[in-house]
Motif scaffolding. Structure first.
Motif, short mmCIF file in Angstrom:
data_model
loop_
_atom_site.label_atom_id
_atom_site.label_comp_id
_atom_site.label_asym_id
_atom_site.label_seq_id
_atom_site.Cartn_x
_atom_site.Cartn_y
_atom_site.Cartn_z
N MET A 1 1.50 -1.41 0.12
CA MET A 1 -0.48 0.21 -0.31
C MET A 1 1.10 1.47 0.01
O MET A 1 1.40 1.75 0.53
N SER A 2 1.19 2.09 -1.23
CA SER A 2 1.26 3.16 -1.63
C SER A 2 0.57 4.36 -0.10
O SER A 2 2.04 5.57 0.22
N SER A 3 -0.04 3.95 0.85
CA SER A 3 -0.33 5.41 2.01
C SER A 3 -1.13 5.00 2.61
O SER A 3 -1.22 3.50 2.62
N GLN A 4 -1.22 5.33 3.48
CA GLN A 4 -1.67 5.05 5.57
C GLN A 4 -3.58 4.69 4.25
O GLN A 4 -3.19 5.99 3.96
N PHE A 5 -4.32 4.22 5.76
CA PHE A 5 -5.32 3.88 5.42
C PHE A 5 -5.86 4.83 6.97
O PHE A 5 -5.51 4.57 7.95
N PRO A 6 -6.88 5.56 6.48
CA PRO A 6 -7.24 6.75 7.51
C PRO A 6 -8.59 5.74 8.04
O PRO A 6 -9.31 5.16 7.88
N VAL A 7 -8.04 5.93 9.72
CA VAL A 7 -8.95 5.04 10.25
C VAL A 7 -9.89 6.35 11.95
O VAL A 7 -9.12 6.65 12.05
N VAL A 8 -11.05 6.84 11.99
CA VAL A 8 -11.06 6.86 13.39
C VAL A 8 -11.26 6.79 14.94
O VAL A 8 -11.18 5.34 14.34
N VAL A 9 -9.90 7.05 15.57
CA VAL A 9 -9.64 6.30 17.11
C VAL A 9 -11.46 7.93 17.99
O VAL A 9 -10.72 8.70 18.22
N ILE A 10 -11.78 6.99 18.51
CA ILE A 10 -12.00 7.06 19.67
C ILE A 10 -12.25 7.55 21.38
O ILE A 10 -12.13 6.03 21.79
N PRO A 11 -11.10 7.58 21.52
CA PRO A 11 -10.44 7.26 23.15
C PRO A 11 -11.37 6.23 23.95
O PRO A 11 -11.28 5.80 24.84
N GLY A 12 -12.94 7.89 23.80
CA GLY A 12 -13.54 7.40 24.79
C GLY A 12 -13.06 8.20 26.64
O GLY A 12 -12.56 9.39 25.96
N ASP A 13 -13.66 7.35 27.16
CA ASP A 13 -13.46 8.42 28.77
C ASP A 13 -12.93 6.88 29.68
O ASP A 13 -12.30 6.29 29.15
N GLY A 14 -12.64 7.79 31.09
CA GLY A 14 -12.20 6.81 32.04
C GLY A 14 -11.04 6.20 31.47
O GLY A 14 -9.89 7.03 30.92
N ILE A 15 -10.56 4.70 31.49
CA ILE A 15 -9.44 4.29 30.83
C ILE A 15 -9.40 4.01 29.15
O ILE A 15 -8.12 4.46 28.97
N GLY A 16 -10.03 5.15 29.12
CA GLY A 16 -10.12 5.21 27.25
C GLY A 16 -8.77 5.80 26.51
O GLY A 16 -8.48 5.11 26.32
N PRO A 17 -8.24 6.49 26.43
CA PRO A 17 -7.44 7.34 26.31
C PRO A 17 -5.91 6.19 26.66
O PRO A 17 -5.23 6.33 26.15
N GLU A 18 -5.92 6.15 27.60
CA GLU A 18 -4.80 5.05 27.91
C GLU A 18 -5.12 4.08 26.82
O GLU A 18 -3.64 3.05 27.05
N VAL A 19 -5.64 3.31 27.45
CA VAL A 19 -5.57 1.51 26.34
C VAL A 19 -6.21 2.20 25.06
O VAL A 19 -5.67 1.52 24.51
N THR A 20 -6.20 3.24 24.82
CA THR A 20 -6.39 3.35 23.16
C THR A 20 -4.23 3.83 22.64
O THR A 20 -4.84 3.56 22.17
N LYS A 21 -4.07 4.20 23.75
CA LYS A 21 -2.51 4.78 23.61
C LYS A 21 -2.12 4.08 23.12
O LYS A 21 -0.93 4.00 22.28
#
Length: 342
Positions: free
Chosen positions: A1-21
């Protein structure tokens, strides 16, 4: 693949941002060709002065068709409607697919569990139609439509066919709810006869089915059921293999797909760096496989297989977070997986 594929990331709240990272860190290390477009939902969106489910977030998923979502808090008995329910309805994500399998290094009373729950995701009691018909009397309307029941039946049979699974079992309560669950069974029978006559299936009343499930889950392969049943049974099944921290989830529609950790936002441990990111990472692997199937790009499948092998090896090596009896932090667990990537 010549370029990156866009995906939406929704971190959420609580522990969401930590596990997403932590999850994105592993995806990047595995070479998944992804471009992340971060959007908000839940309490995180409210804190920014936006709606709990911003239209911008919904529009972004519609544009890019794929999202990875962390957990969002849902108030109990009051407050705003579940973010998950809103997202599923707005994007017509009618099929929830939740694989449940035993993991080496996560001991439970059962071994060799390998089943998949297919849950209708937009109708049933979770339609959210409730009314106080008189003081002290509340009714909830269970919705079943021919279109909704037929499309989830079709998706279940397609899953068995495409993933080389063996057998479908339909959980129901048509002996009591003769019209709504009766329609569900009629739709399964119709789709089976017209489109998948060679695929075996049977039906079981859900209370008896749950008893048999906890007696010996290895007797089941793919389970199909309506919305409320699927919510309860998928959590029950997660308990057979170690809990919600070790099972992934996906919400699939005709055009869009959202992959999410099915556990809660755990605000009591948010910010402590001890949350287990495995459920979201496993959902990320499901997302990569979905992208491989929809784009034909082999690098997605390669990354998915690499990550799965790495987290399996990490658990087998007894490298775990505290909820699984280990001592690793969120980031340490992610690093341990990265070290085992091929």
């Amino acid at each position: 693949m010549s370029s990156q594929f866009p995906v939406v990331v929704i971190p959420g709240d609580g522990i969401g941002p930590e596990v997403t990272k932590a999850t994105l860190k592993v995806l990047d290390a595995a070479g998944a060709p992804l471009e992340y477009i971060e959007k908000q939902a839940g309490l995180a969106a409210l804190e920014q002065g936006d709606d709990v489910m911003p239209q911008d977030t919904v529009d972004s998923v519609r544009k890019h068709h794929v999202a990875l979502k962390g957990p969002c808090t849902t108030p109990v008995g009051k407050g705003f409607t579940s973010v998950n329910v809103q997202l599923r309805k707005k994007l017509h994500l009618f099929a929830a697919i939740r694989p449940v399998r035993s993991l080496e290094g996560v001991p439970t009373r059962f071994e060799n569990v390998d089943l998949v729950i297919v849950r209708e995701n937009t109708e049933g009691l979770y339609s959210g139609i409730e009314n106080e018909v008189a003081p002290g009397i509340v009714t909830s309307l269970k919705v079943a439509t021919e279109n909704g029941t037929e499309r989830i039946a079709r998706r279940a049979f397609q899953y068995i066919q495409n993933r080389d699974r063996k057998h479908l079992t339909v959980f129901h309560k048509a002996n009591i709810m003769k019209m709504s669950d009766g329609l569900f069974l009629k739709s399964v029978e119709k789709i089976h006869g017209a489109e998948f006559p060679s695929l075996p299936y049977d039906t079981q009343i859900i209370d008896a089915g749950c008893m048999k499930l906890v007696q010996d889950p290895t007797k089941y392969d793919v389970l199909l059921m309506e919305n409320f049943y699927g919510d309860v049974v998928s959590d029950l099944a997660a308990g057979l293999v170690g809990g919600l921290g070790v099972v992934p989830g996906s919400n699939i529609g005709h055009e869009d797909a959202v992959f999410e950790a099915v556990h809660g936002s755990a605000p009591d441990i948010a910010g402590k760096g001890i949350a287990n990111p495995l459920a979201l990472l496993m959902s990320g692997v499901m997302m990569l496989n979905h992208l491989n199937e929809t784009t034909g790009e082999q690098s997605f499948k390669d990354a998915a297989e690499n990550i799965k092998a790495a987290y399996n090896k990490t658990l087998a090596d007894d490298q775990k977070t505290g909820d699984l009896g280990g001592s690793l932090s969120t980031d340490q667990f992610a690093d341990a997986i990265i070290k085992r990537l091929a």
